[in-house]
Design a protein around this motif. Structure first.
Motif, PDB file in Angstrom:
ATOM      1  N   MET A   1       0.846  -1.205   0.000  1.00  6.75           N
ATOM      2  CA  MET A   1       0.000   0.000   0.000  1.00  6.75           C
ATOM      3  C   MET A   1       0.880   1.253   0.000  1.00  6.75           C
ATOM      4  SD  MET A   1      -3.109   1.190   0.056  1.00  6.75           S
ATOM      5  CE  MET A   1      -4.166  -0.139   0.612  1.00  6.75           C
ATOM      6  N   VAL A   2       0.554   2.190  -0.867  1.00 10.32           N
ATOM      7  CA  VAL A   2       1.352   3.418  -0.943  1.00 10.32           C
ATOM      8  C   VAL A   2       1.133   4.264   0.305  1.00 10.32           C
ATOM      9  CG1 VAL A   2       1.226   3.416  -3.465  1.00 10.32           C
ATOM     10  CG2 VAL A   2      -0.389   4.801  -2.164  1.00 10.32           C
ATOM     11  N   ARG A   3       2.185   5.013   0.689  1.00  9.88           N
ATOM     12  CA  ARG A   3       2.118   5.867   1.874  1.00  9.88           C
ATOM     13  C   ARG A   3       2.385   7.327   1.549  1.00  9.88           C
ATOM     14  NH1 ARG A   3      -0.737   2.780   5.189  1.00  9.88           N
ATOM     15  NH2 ARG A   3       0.191   0.723   5.485  1.00  9.88           N
ATOM     16  N   THR A   4       3.164   7.578   0.499  1.00  9.54           N
ATOM     17  CA  THR A   4       3.569   8.946   0.184  1.00  9.54           C
ATOM     18  C   THR A   4       3.061   9.347  -1.194  1.00  9.54           C
ATOM     19  OG1 THR A   4       5.644   8.342  -0.922  1.00  9.54           O
ATOM     20  CG2 THR A   4       5.694   8.550   1.498  1.00  9.54           C
ATOM     21  N   TYR A   5       3.099  10.646  -1.455  1.00 10.85           N
ATOM     22  CA  TYR A   5       2.671  11.169  -2.761  1.00 10.85           C
ATOM     23  C   TYR A   5       3.537  10.614  -3.887  1.00 10.85           C
ATOM     24  CZ  TYR A   5       1.929  14.493  -6.568  1.00 10.85           C
ATOM     25  OH  TYR A   5       1.678  15.061  -7.787  1.00 10.85           O
ATOM     26  N   ASP A   6       4.853  10.598  -3.674  1.00 14.13           N
ATOM     27  CA  ASP A   6       5.752  10.090  -4.719  1.00 14.13           C
ATOM     28  C   ASP A   6       5.459   8.629  -5.037  1.00 14.13           C
ATOM     29  OD1 ASP A   6       6.980  12.531  -4.977  1.00 14.13           O
ATOM     30  OD2 ASP A   6       8.668  12.039  -3.670  1.00 14.13           O
ATOM     31  N   GLU A   7       5.174   7.850  -3.996  1.00 14.53           N
ATOM     32  CA  GLU A   7       4.834   6.441  -4.220  1.00 14.53           C
ATOM     33  C   GLU A   7       3.516   6.324  -4.991  1.00 14.53           C
ATOM     34  OE1 GLU A   7       6.824   4.518  -0.145  1.00 14.53           O
ATOM     35  OE2 GLU A   7       4.653   4.819  -0.304  1.00 14.53           O
ATOM     36  N   ALA A   8       2.563   7.180  -4.664  1.00 16.73           N
ATOM     37  CA  ALA A   8       1.254   7.139  -5.325  1.00 16.73           C
ATOM     38  C   ALA A   8       1.380   7.445  -6.814  1.00 16.73           C
ATOM     39  CB  ALA A   8       0.295   8.117  -4.653  1.00 16.73           C
ATOM     40  N   VAL A   9       2.101   8.526  -7.139  1.00 15.35           N
ATOM     41  CA  VAL A   9       2.253   8.906  -8.546  1.00 15.35           C
ATOM     42  C   VAL A   9       3.066   7.860  -9.300  1.00 15.35           C
ATOM     43  CG1 VAL A   9       3.197  10.647 -10.109  1.00 15.35           C
ATOM     44  CG2 VAL A   9       1.946  11.364  -8.068  1.00 15.35           C
TER      45      VAL A   9
END
Length: 435
Positions: A1-9
Motif C-alpha cells: 500500500m502506498v504511503r507517500t505522494y511520490d509512491e502514489a504517482v
C-alpha cells in the motif's frame, strides 16, 4: 500500500506498462465495486479532436462567475500531475492523491487477477476522479474531458447533463480509424439517449455520422453555424471579440483572451452548453456571468505568451488541425514578425502533414526531441521538412537560452508540438522568464 505522494504517482505511472486497452468492462467492474460513484456526478462530457481543454476552461470560468463550484478532469497535465483532477482550477492536494490511490490500488490488484486484466493508467485516474467527485467531494458540476475517442473511453461510464463534441479531424488514426467517418463514430460514442449535444463539427463526412447518431438516440442537437452563430468577429490586441446568437439569447461584443478563430468556436460551444445547463437544469447563469467568464478564461500551453521581450509563445498543437489553427493565429496576430519555430512531436502523429504548414510559416525551423517514450527523433522530423533554414538540436534548453539572447523586437519564438514537450518547455520558461 502506498504511503507517500511520490509512491502514489509512481504507482499510477507504472500502469503505463499496460498501454492502452480500449473498452469499458474494467471501468464498469471498478464502479460496481466502489458503489457506483459515477451516478452521483453531475457532469458535462466534452469530447472532440481539438479544443477540449479550452472548452473546459471557458465553461468552467462561466460557471465559476455564476458562483458554482466546478470540478474538472483534464489531460494531459501541464505543470503538475494533480491538476488532472481540479476544483475551480485548483489541483487537488498531494494527500488527496495518496488517499485516492489507497482506495483504487487494492481494486486494481484484484482486477488484475480476473480475465479482464489490470486497469490502465488512464482507467485508474478516471476511477480516482469519479470516486473523488462522486463520494468524497461532490461538486455542483464536473466537466469531464474525454481521454481518447469517446465510445470506448474510460470516461464514458458517466451519464451527463450535456454532451459536447468540439470538432472531428485526423488524430490517433491507428486507434480511431483512417477516415473522418470512422473517427466521428468513435467520438459520437459519448452521445447518450435524450442528452442534448453541442458541437462545432464542420466536416460533412463527420457531421453526417454525428447527426445520425444523435437522431438515433433522440439527443437534441445544437450545431455551431446553424443553431447558434458567431457574428461581428474581429481580432484585437488582447485576443478576440465577437457576438453570439443562440436559440435563447444574444450576447454582444464578448471578449476572450485566447487568440484564434478556433478559440472563438470553443468559446461559442461553451456558451451554448452553459445555456443548456441554465434552461434544462436551472443553473442560475446570467449574461454578465457569460461575459465575465469568457473574458477571464485561460488555458496553459494554448497560444500562451510566456515572455514579451523577447516574444515567446507556447502552443500544444499536437496534430494537423491544431498546427493549421496555430499557423492561422500567428498570421492574424503577428503578421510582421520573423517566426522561429522549435518543434518536437510524438511518433504516432501525421508528422509530414504537421511540418508542412510550419515550413510555410517559419523563417527558421528547428527540430528537437525530449525525454518521452514515443518522442520522435529530431533527425527524423527534420528529414520531413523542406525548409531552407532548418536545423536539428539535441539540447533544446540551450536553443531557447541562445534565442532569447539574440532575438530582436521583430522576432517571435514559437515553441510547439506535443503537449508533453510543451509542458517541459513551460516549466523551464516559467522558471527563468519574466514577462
Amino acid at each position: 500500500m502506498v504511503r507517500t505522494y511520490d509512491e502514489a504517482v509512481a504507482w499510477i505511472h507504472g500502469r503505463l506498462r499496460l498501454g492502452m486497452k480500449p473498452g469499458l468492462k474494467r471501468m464498469e467492474w471498478m464502479m460496481e465495486k466502489l458503489g457506483h460513484p459515477e451516478r452521483r456526478v453531475r457532469a458535462v462530457h466534452i469530447g472532440g479532436t481539438n479544443g477540449k481543454g479550452s472548452t473546459v476552461a471557458y465553461l468552467r470560468s462561466i460557471l465559476q462567475a455564476a458562483g458554482y463550484s466546478v470540478g474538472t478532469f483534464t489531460s494531459p497535465y501541464v505543470e503538475q500531475f494533480n491538476e488532472r483532477i481540479s476544483i475551480n482550477g485548483e489541483p487537488i492536494s498531494d494527500q488527496e492523491i495518496v488517499e485516492l490511490v489507497q482506495v483504487i490500488q487494492p481494486l486494481a490488484d484484484e482486477l488484475e487477477k480476473t480475465e479482464l486484466g489490470g486497469p490502465t493508467e488512464f482507467e485508474v485516474i478516471t476511477a480516482m476522479m469519479l470516486y473523488y467527485f462522486g463520494k468524497q467531494n461532490v461538486q455542483d458540476i464536473v466537466l469531464v474531458e474525454v481521454g481518447l475517442g469517446g465510445r470506448l473511453d474510460s470516461t464514458n461510464v458517466i451519464y451527463p447533463l450535456v454532451s459536447v463534441i468540439t470538432n472531428v479531424s485526423y488524430d490517433h488514426m491507428n486507434i480511431l480509424g483512417d477516415t473522418l467517418a470512422q473517427i466521428a463514430a468513435e467520438k459520437a460514442g459519448i452521445i447518450k439517449p435524450g442528452v442534448p449535444l453541442v458541437t462545432a463539427v464542420k466536416e460533412p463526412e463527420a457531421w453526417e455520422v454525428i447527426a445520425k447518431t444523435a437522431a438515433e438516440r433522440k439527443a437534441k442537437l445544437y450545431r455551431l453555424g446553424v443553431d447558434f452563430t458567431v457574428t461581428d468577429w474581429k481580432t484585437t490586441a488582447e485576443g478576440e471579440q465577437f457576438s453570439l446568437a443562440t436559440p435563447f439569447a444574444e450576447y454582444r461584443d464578448v471578449r476572450i483572451q485566447m487568440p484564434g478563430a478556433h478559440q472563438v468556436d470553443n468559446a461559442a460551444v461553451a456558451v451554448m452548453a452553459a445555456e443548456l445547463l441554465r434552461l434544462g437544469y436551472s443553473f442560475l447563469i446570467d449574461p454578465e456571468h457569460i461575459a465575465d467568464g469568457l473574458a477571464a478564461a485561460a488555458w496553459p500551453g494554448r497560444f500562451e505568451q510566456v515572455s514579451g521581450n523577447p516574444l515567446i509563445i507556447l502552443d500544444g498543437a499536437h496534430n494537423e488541425a491544431g498546427i493549421r489553427a496555430l499557423v492561422e493565429t500567428v498570421r492574424a496576430h503577428y503578421p510582421d514578425k520573423r517566426v522561429h519555430v522549435l518543434f518536437a512531436a510524438l511518433t504516432d502523429k501525421p508528422l509530414e502533414r504537421m511540418i508542412e504548414p510550419l515550413d510555410e510559416l517559419a523563417d527558421t525551423i528547428t527540430f528537437t526531441t525530449f525525454d518521452f517514450p514515443r518522442a520522435a527523433a529530431a533527425e527524423d522530423l527534420a528529414a520531413l521538412s523542406s525548409h531552407p533554414h532548418k536545423a536539428v538540436v539535441g539540447d533544446w534548453t540551450a536553443w531557447i537560452d541562445g534565442k532569447k539572447k539574440e532575438a530582436g523586437s521583430d522576432d517571435l519564438l514559437l515553441i510547439t508540438g506535443s503537449l508533453y514537450f510543451i509542458s517541459e518547455a513551460r516549466k523551464l520558461l516559467k522558471k527563468h522568464t519574466k514577462r
